[in-house]
Design an enzyme around this catalytic site. Structure first.
Site, short mmCIF file in Angstrom:
data_model
loop_
_atom_site.label_atom_id
_atom_site.label_comp_id
_atom_site.label_asym_id
_atom_site.label_seq_id
_atom_site.Cartn_x
_atom_site.Cartn_y
_atom_site.Cartn_z
N HIS A 1 -3.15 110.95 -27.10
CA HIS A 1 -2.68 111.50 -28.40
C HIS A 1 -1.55 112.51 -28.19
O HIS A 1 -1.34 113.41 -29.02
CB HIS A 1 -3.83 112.18 -29.19
N LEU B 1 -8.22 114.39 -35.25
CA LEU B 1 -9.44 113.68 -35.63
C LEU B 1 -9.09 112.51 -36.55
O LEU B 1 -8.90 112.67 -37.75
CB LEU B 1 -10.41 114.63 -36.35
N GLY B 2 -8.96 111.33 -35.96
CA GLY B 2 -8.70 110.11 -36.73
C GLY B 2 -9.74 109.08 -36.33
O GLY B 2 -10.85 109.45 -35.92
N ASN C 1 4.55 100.64 -33.84
CA ASN C 1 3.25 100.99 -33.27
C ASN C 1 2.38 99.73 -33.39
O ASN C 1 1.84 99.44 -34.46
CB ASN C 1 2.67 102.17 -34.06
N GLU D 1 3.50 111.13 -35.54
CA GLU D 1 3.80 110.58 -34.22
C GLU D 1 5.09 109.76 -34.25
O GLU D 1 5.84 109.72 -33.27
CB GLU D 1 2.62 109.71 -33.75
N ARG E 1 -15.74 104.27 -30.73
CA ARG E 1 -15.84 104.55 -29.29
C ARG E 1 -16.89 105.61 -29.01
O ARG E 1 -17.06 106.53 -29.82
CB ARG E 1 -14.48 105.03 -28.76
N GLY F 1 -9.01 115.13 -39.80
CA GLY F 1 -8.58 116.53 -39.70
C GLY F 1 -7.79 116.98 -40.92
O GLY F 1 -7.94 118.12 -41.38
N ARG G 1 5.35 103.07 -29.52
CA ARG G 1 4.24 103.91 -29.08
C ARG G 1 3.46 103.14 -28.01
O ARG G 1 3.07 101.99 -28.24
CB ARG G 1 3.31 104.22 -30.25
#
Ligand code: ADP
Length: 394
Positions: free
Chosen positions: A182, A210-211, A9, A380, A242, A331, A94
């Protein structure tokens, strides 16, 4: 020699990696994971075994030669020296954006790389850095097949108005439409939901990823039907740095009245806004939750408020709600945020179990709650490894 899959990643200042051994019945056993962080500053490497034990550490002083390419070749060398009985048979990457072309994982070749490169303006924070390791690995280990796995792919099930903006048709046909992101995280959660809640797995669930990057996904019987992110990963919820969804009039104002150019606007939307912009303190939720200044409180309040607004919209799109699932850094680890989201949904039948919430679940709703609530850690990397193995095995 054992066979394995590597997962990469690639980010702007980091390379995260995981290695899996391919066991019987193609079971993937995590054997090593880690990261090189601080690329462009003072890079540092750490690798841990599947049980969390540190396998290797290294630091470099900042130097132009200590770049992504150098560090990837270090990683390949380190792997062959320290996991000498593991032969990496494929590398999965990824990739944030698959655009209109790719709705499932794809074997990387020159043409694929070129197409994916053309999507960089849609995800400037991620796409170029996701792709950079592919070129380097092609040069360093040309015989190892590489597979690109997309954050957009899981949302290819979206239909109807979820896919379009109210723009002239020509633009939509050119790919200016909603995609959603995501997806690897949502796919993982959708795959595990039945272990926790069979009704939710077959029914209507909202997953909140939620990251640092944050989005939400509406699942109907495990399929994505809506996402808070659209054309780019800057849409939807406010995030670490963001903005999330913005009134387009603000952008026109910034261009026309403030004479801001595209680069400045890109920086503003992707790197200077969100929790960092509103608080003026940090993009890190942990830091903000420990800070009692009005600015920190306001940033957290805005984050929670926008989640609640989207949750109401998703419950409406799903025509009801069976479950909510919290995942990713905030999260999974921030009971305060989960409490503030859930407490406003009592009217919909969501009753939080405060003790379970403080312990991070997995079930955080009361036994009598009409809508169940869960904390399910995402993964992931394992999704990428599975897709990679499936693809190379045809
Ligand atoms: P990324 O999108 O970079 O993968 P993560 O999923 O790692 O992000 O999430 C990072 C976010 O999670 C940060 O805002 C961090 O503060 C937050 N976080 C991690 N642990 C906690 C915690 N215990 N309490 C509150 N927030 C946390």
């Amino acid at each position: 020699m054992k066979k394995g899959i590597a997962v990469i990643n690639g980010g702007s200042s980091s390379i995260k990696f995981s290695l899996y051994e391919i066991g019987e019945n193609r079971h993937l056993e995590p054997c090593c994971h880690g990261q090189i962080e601080g690329i462009g500053v003072d890079p540092n490497f750490i690798a841990k075994a599947g049980d969390g034990k540190v396998m290797g550490k290294k630091r470099w002083k900042n130097h132009p030669d200590v770049n992504h390419r150098f560090l990837l070749s270090f990683l390949i060398e380190w792997t062959s020296e320290n996991l000498e009985d593991l032969q990496v048979t494929a590398v999965g990457h990824r990739v944030v954006h698959g655009g209109a072309h790719y709705s499932e994982p794809v074997r990387v070749d020159e043409r694929v790389l070129e197409r994916l490169g053309s999507l960089a303006p849609l995800a400037p924070l991620h796409q170029p850095h996701n792709l950079a390791p592919m070129g380097a690995i092609t040069d360093l280990a040309p015989d190892v097949p590489q597979v690109a796995c997309f954050d957009t792919a899981f949302h290819s099930t979206h239909t109807g108005p979820e896919r379009y903006f109210p723009l002239p048709r020509e633009l939509t046909a050119q790919g200016v439409r909603r995609y959603g992101f995501h997806g690897l995280s949502y796919e993982y959660i959708a795959g595990r939901l039945a272990e926790y809640d069979t009704k939710a797995a077959a029914g209507r669930t909202v997953v909140l990823h939620l990251g640092n990057g944050a989005s939400m996904c509406a699942l109907k019987a495990g399929k994505s039907i809506a996402s808070t992110m659209g054309f780019s990963a800057a849409d939807g919820l406010p995030m670490g740095t963001r903005t999330g969804a913005m009134d387009p009039g603000v952008l026109l104002y910034l261009m026309q009245e403030k004479k801001m150019g595209p680069r400045e606007i890109e920086n503003l939307l992707y790197r200077e806004s969100g929790l960092l912009g509103v608080s003026g303190i940090s993009s890190d939720m942990r830091v903000l939750l420990e800070n009692s200044s009005p600015e920190a409180l306001e940033a957290v309040e805005l984050f929670v408020y926008r989640i609640r607004k989207e949750l109401g919209g998703f419950a409406s799109v799903l025509e009801g709600l069976d479950a909510v699932v919290f995942t990713a850094g905030i999260g999974e680890n921030a009971p305060e945020i989960r409490r503030r989201v859930c407490e406003k949904y009592l009217w919909l039948g969501l009753e939080l179990d405060d003790k379970a919430n403080l312990k991070n679940g997995p079930r955080i709703s009361t036994p009598g709650s009409k809508v169940s609530a869960w904390v399910i850690p995402t993964d992931e990397e394992i999704m990428i490894a599975r897709h990679t193995l499936d693809l190379i095995n045809g």
